[in-house]
Scaffold this motif. Sequence first.
Motif, PDB file in Angstrom:
ATOM      1  N   LYS A  16     110.712 -16.064  69.114  1.00 42.10           N
ATOM      2  CA  LYS A  16     110.535 -16.447  67.705  1.00 42.10           C
ATOM      3  C   LYS A  16     109.335 -15.750  67.088  1.00 42.10           C
ATOM      4  O   LYS A  16     109.401 -15.276  65.948  1.00 42.10           O
ATOM      5  N   PHE A  85     110.153 -18.551  61.510  1.00 40.26           N
ATOM      6  CA  PHE A  85     110.113 -18.238  62.948  1.00 40.26           C
ATOM      7  C   PHE A  85     108.728 -18.501  63.536  1.00 40.26           C
ATOM      8  O   PHE A  85     108.597 -19.083  64.609  1.00 40.26           O
ATOM      9  N   ALA A  89     107.689 -21.357  66.169  1.00 43.21           N
ATOM     10  CA  ALA A  89     107.132 -20.986  67.474  1.00 43.21           C
ATOM     11  C   ALA A  89     105.836 -21.752  67.755  1.00 43.21           C
ATOM     12  O   ALA A  89     105.615 -22.221  68.864  1.00 43.21           O
ATOM     13  N   HIS A  92     106.787 -25.460  68.356  1.00 47.32           N
ATOM     14  CA  HIS A  92     108.060 -25.508  69.078  1.00 47.32           C
ATOM     15  C   HIS A  92     108.331 -26.841  69.781  1.00 47.32           C
ATOM     16  O   HIS A  92     109.429 -27.382  69.697  1.00 47.32           O
ATOM     17  N   TYR A 141     118.096 -21.578  59.480  1.00 46.27           N
ATOM     18  CA  TYR A 141     117.238 -22.406  60.340  1.00 46.27           C
ATOM     19  C   TYR A 141     117.848 -23.797  60.509  1.00 46.27           C
ATOM     20  O   TYR A 141     117.917 -24.323  61.624  1.00 46.27           O
TER      21      TYR A 141
END
Length: 155
Positions: A16, A85, A89, A92, A141
């Motif tokens: 990511k 992204f 990340a 996460h 997403y």
Amino acid sequence: MERDDKKTILKSSTVKTCLGFLFLAIGCLIYLLFRSKTLYIYVWCKALGLAAFIDTLRLAVLDWQLPSFIKFSLPDGLYCAAYLFIIDAIWHEDQGWKKYVFLAIVPVVTISSEVLQGLGLVRGTFDILDLLYYSIPPIIYYLNYLYSLNSNKSI
């Protein structure tokens, strides 16, 4: 948490992060090569001593005729995707509300700004392609999020 789970999370976060920075780099490259030199990104590159290098690259692609949506709208979508992204990340392992608030900031601001431009409530030029390119990353997403809930997998 098991060792394999930690490896999977680390790998997913790394992918990511790499995708986020790749999308950011492509968006910046489009701006640097095909947009006006008055944009802040060019000013920053000039301050970093990269102006001559950028000018050489601009000359190399001078004859390229990119469609206007690539020059003007695609970078916006790439920046939005990069943000999603990278934030995903970073957060996460967290599934709390704070993660989703942070994820929503850029898509909500950019989409709202474009809609408000269309209504004449915010300065700027409304562009349906900008609205589309701002909307695609959060939709993807969200679809990936739904997929991961159903299959316990995500990218």
